[in-house]
Design an enzyme around this catalytic site. Structure first.
Site, PDB file in Angstrom:
ATOM      1  N   ASP A  84      47.906  38.384  30.103  1.00 26.01           N
ATOM      2  CA  ASP A  84      47.186  39.657  30.010  1.00 26.01           C
ATOM      3  C   ASP A  84      48.149  40.811  29.779  1.00 26.01           C
ATOM      4  O   ASP A  84      47.867  41.732  29.006  1.00 26.01           O
ATOM      5  CB  ASP A  84      46.392  39.924  31.294  1.00 26.01           C
ATOM      6  CG  ASP A  84      45.316  38.893  31.557  1.00 26.01           C
ATOM      7  OD1 ASP A  84      44.810  38.284  30.593  1.00 26.01           O
ATOM      8  OD2 ASP A  84      44.977  38.700  32.743  1.00 26.01           O
ATOM      9  N   ASP A 107      44.616  34.161  37.387  1.00 25.98           N
ATOM     10  CA  ASP A 107      45.160  35.510  37.552  1.00 25.98           C
ATOM     11  C   ASP A 107      45.840  35.580  38.913  1.00 25.98           C
ATOM     12  O   ASP A 107      45.407  34.915  39.858  1.00 25.98           O
ATOM     13  CB  ASP A 107      44.046  36.557  37.475  1.00 25.98           C
ATOM     14  CG  ASP A 107      43.493  36.724  36.067  1.00 25.98           C
ATOM     15  OD1 ASP A 107      44.236  36.502  35.096  1.00 25.98           O
ATOM     16  OD2 ASP A 107      42.313  37.100  35.950  1.00 25.98           O
TER      17      ASP A 107
END
Length: 160
Positions: free
Chosen positions: A137, A119
């Site tokens: 995401d 991330d």
């Protein structure tokens, strides 16, 4: 035409996977874990290793969650492919599913290869940080929102 459209849904998923993996590779080669760089007053780039799900759910679960999330991604992939094949004539629905498919597979690649998801997008305001996330995401979230929107549109159309 339907056959070409069907492959365009999978093509969109492949493009999303490529964008996701390329962005994660760039961040991984230019950042150390936890390193953060300010881009705007409300947005940073940061390298985070997420062993959990969205918002680091179950990140500290002890390791079993990796196999669980891999299984969920594989089952979701099978269901999404089945839905795309079954609803080829519904472009909004298939577009949304393609976004979810690309995102799920992008994160699945990380889990299989690395044991965690990379991330790097960090939005914040007034000292509060939204949990870091990535391109995959984002695709999953937008796809899910489009599914809700499509469902609501169908509901109002059937009442007319």
């Amino acid at each position: 035409m339907l056959k070409a459209r069907r492959f365009s849904w999978y093509g969109l998923a492949v493009v999303l996977i490529a964008l996701d993996q390329a962005s994660k590779a760039w961040v991984t080669t230019h950042f150390l874990p936890g390193e953060q760089r300010t881009v705007t007053p409300f947005f940073n780039l940061v390298l985070a290793h997420n062993t959990g799900a969205a918002f680091s759910l179950l990140a500290e679960a002890g390791g079993w969650q990796r196999v669980f999330f891999i299984a969920v991604a594989l089952i979701a992939t099978a269901v999404i492919v089945w839905l795309i094949e079954r609803h080829r004539e519904e472009p909004r629905f298939c577009f949304a599913l393609s976004l979810i498919l690309g995102g799920a597979l992008g994160n699945l690649i990380d889990r299989l290869r690395l044991g965690y998801v990379v991330d790097f997008l960090d939005f914040h305001a007034a000292g509060w940080h939204w949990p870091a996330f990535n391109v995959a995401d984002t695709a999953i979230t937008v796809g899910a929102l489009l599914l809700v929107w499509d469902s609501l549109r169908r509901g109002t159309a059937s009442k007319s």
